[in-house]
Design a protein around this motif. Structure first.
Motif, PDB file in Angstrom:
ATOM      1  N   SER A   1      -7.673   5.580   3.492  1.00 17.95           N
ATOM      2  CA  SER A   1      -6.308   6.108   3.549  1.00 17.95           C
ATOM      3  C   SER A   1      -5.433   5.454   4.613  1.00 17.95           C
ATOM      4  CB  SER A   1      -6.321   7.619   3.749  1.00 17.95           C
ATOM      5  OG  SER A   1      -6.913   7.956   4.978  1.00 17.95           O
ATOM      6  N   ASP A   2      -6.030   4.720   5.533  1.00 13.02           N
ATOM      7  CA  ASP A   2      -5.235   4.056   6.567  1.00 13.02           C
ATOM      8  C   ASP A   2      -4.736   2.675   6.139  1.00 13.02           C
ATOM      9  OD1 ASP A   2      -7.873   3.126   6.534  1.00 13.02           O
ATOM     10  OD2 ASP A   2      -7.825   2.590   8.669  1.00 13.02           O
ATOM     11  N   LYS A   3      -5.206   2.180   5.006  1.00 10.92           N
ATOM     12  CA  LYS A   3      -4.801   0.855   4.537  1.00 10.92           C
ATOM     13  C   LYS A   3      -3.554   0.963   3.666  1.00 10.92           C
ATOM     14  CE  LYS A   3      -9.451  -0.975   4.697  1.00 10.92           C
ATOM     15  NZ  LYS A   3     -10.601  -1.403   3.942  1.00 10.92           N
ATOM     16  N   PRO A   4      -2.622  -0.001   3.791  1.00 14.01           N
ATOM     17  CA  PRO A   4      -1.396   0.066   2.986  1.00 14.01           C
ATOM     18  C   PRO A   4      -1.678  -0.151   1.496  1.00 14.01           C
ATOM     19  CG  PRO A   4      -1.467  -1.970   4.261  1.00 14.01           C
ATOM     20  CD  PRO A   4      -2.656  -1.145   4.681  1.00 14.01           C
ATOM     21  N   ILE A   5      -0.786   0.383   0.700  1.00 11.71           N
ATOM     22  CA  ILE A   5      -0.856   0.209  -0.756  1.00 11.71           C
ATOM     23  C   ILE A   5       0.350  -0.603  -1.194  1.00 11.71           C
ATOM     24  CG2 ILE A   5      -0.633   1.413  -2.969  1.00 11.71           C
ATOM     25  CD1 ILE A   5      -2.340   3.614  -1.846  1.00 11.71           C
ATOM     26  N   VAL A   6       0.094  -1.634  -1.958  1.00 12.73           N
ATOM     27  CA  VAL A   6       1.157  -2.442  -2.546  1.00 12.73           C
ATOM     28  C   VAL A   6       1.253  -2.021  -4.004  1.00 12.73           C
ATOM     29  CG1 VAL A   6       1.924  -4.771  -3.134  1.00 12.73           C
ATOM     30  CG2 VAL A   6       0.721  -4.353  -0.963  1.00 12.73           C
ATOM     31  N   LEU A   7       2.416  -1.507  -4.375  1.00 15.98           N
ATOM     32  CA  LEU A   7       2.649  -1.046  -5.735  1.00 15.98           C
ATOM     33  C   LEU A   7       3.627  -2.011  -6.397  1.00 15.98           C
ATOM     34  CD1 LEU A   7       2.371   1.113  -7.975  1.00 15.98           C
ATOM     35  CD2 LEU A   7       4.287   2.298  -6.887  1.00 15.98           C
ATOM     36  N   GLU A   8       3.100  -2.809  -7.315  1.00 15.05           N
ATOM     37  CA  GLU A   8       3.937  -3.786  -8.014  1.00 15.05           C
ATOM     38  C   GLU A   8       4.151  -3.302  -9.442  1.00 15.05           C
ATOM     39  OE1 GLU A   8       4.211  -8.553  -9.044  1.00 15.05           O
ATOM     40  OE2 GLU A   8       2.601  -7.809  -7.763  1.00 15.05           O
ATOM     41  N   LEU A   9       5.414  -3.152  -9.811  1.00 17.40           N
ATOM     42  CA  LEU A   9       5.771  -2.695 -11.148  1.00 17.40           C
ATOM     43  C   LEU A   9       5.854  -3.889 -12.102  1.00 17.40           C
ATOM     44  CD1 LEU A   9       8.475  -0.024 -10.251  1.00 17.40           C
ATOM     45  CD2 LEU A   9       6.002   0.241 -10.462  1.00 17.40           C
ATOM     46  N   PRO A  10       5.751  -3.624 -13.403  1.00 16.50           N
ATOM     47  CA  PRO A  10       5.773  -4.719 -14.382  1.00 16.50           C
ATOM     48  C   PRO A  10       7.035  -5.588 -14.312  1.00 16.50           C
ATOM     49  CG  PRO A  10       5.041  -2.705 -15.435  1.00 16.50           C
ATOM     50  CD  PRO A  10       5.480  -2.340 -14.045  1.00 16.50           C
ATOM     51  N   ASP A  11       8.145  -5.017 -13.828  1.00 17.72           N
ATOM     52  CA  ASP A  11       9.386  -5.798 -13.757  1.00 17.72           C
ATOM     53  C   ASP A  11       9.511  -6.623 -12.485  1.00 17.72           C
ATOM     54  OD1 ASP A  11       9.890  -3.844 -11.876  1.00 17.72           O
ATOM     55  OD2 ASP A  11      11.570  -2.943 -12.941  1.00 17.72           O
ATOM     56  N   GLY A  12       8.451  -6.623 -11.653  1.00 18.30           N
ATOM     57  CA  GLY A  12       8.427  -7.443 -10.446  1.00 18.30           C
ATOM     58  C   GLY A  12       8.833  -6.715  -9.177  1.00 18.30           C
ATOM     59  N   ILE A  13       9.317  -5.506  -9.273  1.00 16.52           N
ATOM     60  CA  ILE A  13       9.658  -4.725  -8.080  1.00 16.52           C
ATOM     61  C   ILE A  13       8.366  -4.373  -7.353  1.00 16.52           C
ATOM     62  CG2 ILE A  13      10.605  -2.521  -7.264  1.00 16.52           C
ATOM     63  CD1 ILE A  13      12.559  -2.614  -9.616  1.00 16.52           C
ATOM     64  N   ILE A  14       8.395  -4.507  -6.010  1.00 15.44           N
ATOM     65  CA  ILE A  14       7.217  -4.232  -5.199  1.00 15.44           C
ATOM     66  C   ILE A  14       7.566  -3.199  -4.126  1.00 15.44           C
ATOM     67  CG2 ILE A  14       5.523  -5.208  -3.591  1.00 15.44           C
ATOM     68  CD1 ILE A  14       5.875  -7.882  -5.071  1.00 15.44           C
ATOM     69  N   PHE A  15       6.697  -2.210  -3.985  1.00 11.23           N
ATOM     70  CA  PHE A  15       6.828  -1.191  -2.949  1.00 11.23           C
ATOM     71  C   PHE A  15       5.634  -1.302  -2.005  1.00 11.23           C
ATOM     72  CE2 PHE A  15       8.897   0.640  -6.698  1.00 11.23           C
ATOM     73  CZ  PHE A  15      10.124   1.023  -6.185  1.00 11.23           C
ATOM     74  N   ASP A  16       5.893  -1.174  -0.706  1.00 15.46           N
ATOM     75  CA  ASP A  16       4.843  -1.122   0.307  1.00 15.46           C
ATOM     76  C   ASP A  16       4.782   0.308   0.822  1.00 15.46           C
ATOM     77  OD1 ASP A  16       4.093  -3.936   0.420  1.00 15.46           O
ATOM     78  OD2 ASP A  16       6.113  -4.250   1.223  1.00 15.46           O
ATOM     79  N   LEU A  17       3.630   0.953   0.645  1.00 15.41           N
ATOM     80  CA  LEU A  17       3.486   2.374   0.939  1.00 15.41           C
ATOM     81  C   LEU A  17       2.206   2.662   1.717  1.00 15.41           C
ATOM     82  CD1 LEU A  17       4.085   3.290  -2.774  1.00 15.41           C
ATOM     83  CD2 LEU A  17       5.716   3.817  -0.983  1.00 15.41           C
ATOM     84  N   THR A  18       2.225   3.759   2.451  1.00 16.29           N
ATOM     85  CA  THR A  18       0.971   4.290   2.974  1.00 16.29           C
ATOM     86  C   THR A  18       0.317   5.069   1.832  1.00 16.29           C
ATOM     87  OG1 THR A  18       1.932   6.393   3.681  1.00 16.29           O
ATOM     88  CG2 THR A  18       1.990   4.564   5.284  1.00 16.29           C
TER      89      THR A  18
END
Length: 188
Positions: A119-136
């Motif tokens: 749970s301490d590692k970041p999550i990279v959420l990449e959507l099919p349209d290329g948008i990327i979110f950096d989240l805890t």
């Protein structure tokens, strides 16, 4: 509260509710009418019920693999692609129930801390349209995983209600009856 104790019971309870809604639809309608429900949309630019069910199942499983930092299995790729193509190939209600059962089985098989280990590692959420979110992990669970899951779940509920399937609050949260003080149950 840990992510596992938040997400796993929530997903499990609500997927079982979804299964119950489909059972009620089958019980209340002719077989032919019940099967046509899978192609119903709330609006022309929205996905049909069959997709909403698959996407709800996908969201619950996606969260497990993202939070465990594991590669998605082929079954998730199949599920998301089925969902994207469900307008043309809606499947059957038994197919929908099978997808729900598979998601619940995955959740039931998790260890008590399965989603908390990294749970301490970041999550990279990449959507099919290329948008990327950096989240805890917490941000991912709170701001993406649960809202996406509930969006598809509630859209499925709304589609069923729009087709006169008799559903109410008790169908939405049947798990709450485990906490009910029996003497406060409404009569009649």
């Amino acid at each position: 509260m840990s992510l596992t104790t938040l997400l796993v019971p929530t997903y499990t309870q609500m997927l079982k509710s979804l299964s119950g809604w489909l059972e009620k639809a089958q019980a209340q309608m002719s077989k032919e009418n019940a099967e046509t429900l899978l192609s119903v949309r709330l609006a022309a630019d929205m996905f049909p019920l069959s997709t909403q069910i698959r996407f709800a199942c996908f969201q619950a499983q996606e969260a497990v693999f993202r939070l465990k930092r594991e590669v998605f299995p082929e079954s998730l790729d199949i599920l998301i692609n089925e969902g994207r193509n469900a307008g043309e190939l809606p499947g059957s209600l038994s197919d929908a129930q099978a997808r729900i059962d598979q998601a619940v089985a995955l959740l039931d098989g998790l260890a008590a801390d399965a989603l908390d280990i990294n749970s301490d590692k970041p999550i990279v959420l990449e959507l099919p349209d290329g948008i990327i979110f950096d989240l805890t992990a917490e941000q991912y669970a709170r701001d993406w995983a649960l809202p996406q899951f509930y969006f598809h779940l509630m859209t499925a509920y709304a589609i069923l209600r729009s087709k006169k399937v008799e559903l109410g609050k008790a169908d939405y949260v049947p798990h709450m009856f485990a906490y009910l003080r029996s003497e406060t149950m409404l009569k009649g």
